[in-house]
Design a protein around this motif. Structure first.
Motif, PDB file in Angstrom:
ATOM      1  N   ASP A  46       0.864  -1.179   0.000  1.00 24.72           N
ATOM      2  CA  ASP A  46       0.000   0.000   0.000  1.00 24.72           C
ATOM      3  C   ASP A  46       0.904   1.233   0.000  1.00 24.72           C
ATOM      4  N   SER A  50      -2.236   3.552  -3.049  1.00 26.54           N
ATOM      5  CA  SER A  50      -2.731   2.533  -3.976  1.00 26.54           C
ATOM      6  C   SER A  50      -1.848   1.288  -3.910  1.00 26.54           C
ATOM      7  N   THR A  52       0.663  -1.324  -4.917  1.00 24.58           N
ATOM      8  CA  THR A  52       1.787  -1.224  -5.840  1.00 24.58           C
ATOM      9  C   THR A  52       2.648  -2.482  -5.733  1.00 24.58           C
TER      10      THR A  52
END
Length: 187
Positions: A46, A50, A52
């Motif tokens: 996170d 977002s 990743t």
């Protein structure tokens, strides 16, 4: 009108190759007791609000056969990367050393190896099902052309063609599974 029927076998092959590619990706995520950077591909961090992939927040290296290191570029993400690895279900305990996270890969015991071969078998069966679904799509196209007036000889030709493509891809799945199971069981 049906005499000019041409089944797009390239499309069928491309879709079956996609099932093979997915299988290879799933196999890469299975731990075999040896360190591999690809085992971290399914792990998402996170980062910046977002999910990743780890390889986008740091450099993943394999300096030794039983060690993976991640050099995290942003110090503020080290804790998040460590947490993502702990919660990933890989069964690896990360060790911190500044911005470098070390992942020692433990030996697999016999029971765990057998479980992993079963998981590999499930992945292979999913790939076989995907390939058979593509085969069914091809056969449905042939049946539709038969209803539109295709000759029985042409129908037989195209069905044999689709079956040969299917058999070849199923053989590739079986071969990949056999190789992966041997790799997992290797001590």
């Amino acid at each position: 009108m049906a005499d000019d029927f041409m089944l797009d076998t390239d499309d069928l092959e491309r879709r079956m190759d996609g099932a093979m590619a997915a299988l290879k990706t799933e196999f890469a995520s299975l731990r075999t007791g040896r360190a591999s950077a690809s085992m971290l591909e399914p792990v998402m961090v996170d980062a910046y609000g977002s999910p990743t992939p780890i390889n986008q927040v740091g450099t993943v290296n394999v300096p030794e056969p039983r060690m993976v290191t991640i050099n995290v570029w942003d110090k503020s993400l080290v804790g998040k990367v460590e947490k993502a690895i702990r919660e990933s279900g890989l069964g690896i305990n990360p060790q911190l050393n500044g911005t470098i996270i070390m992942l020692p890969i433990p030996e697999l015991n016999e029971e765990r190896r057998r479980e992993l071969t079963k998981v590999a078998g499930q992945y292979a069966e999913s790939a076989r099902v995907a390939i058979r679904n593509v085969r069914r799509d091809g056969m449905d196209q042939i049946k539709k052309a038969k209803a539109d007036g295709m000759s029985e000889d042409d129908q037989k030709f195209w069905e044999d063609e689709v079956q040969q493509i299917t058999d070849r891809h199923i053989g590739l799945v079986d071969e990949a599974l056999e190789h992966k199971q041997a790799e997992i069981m290797q001590v």
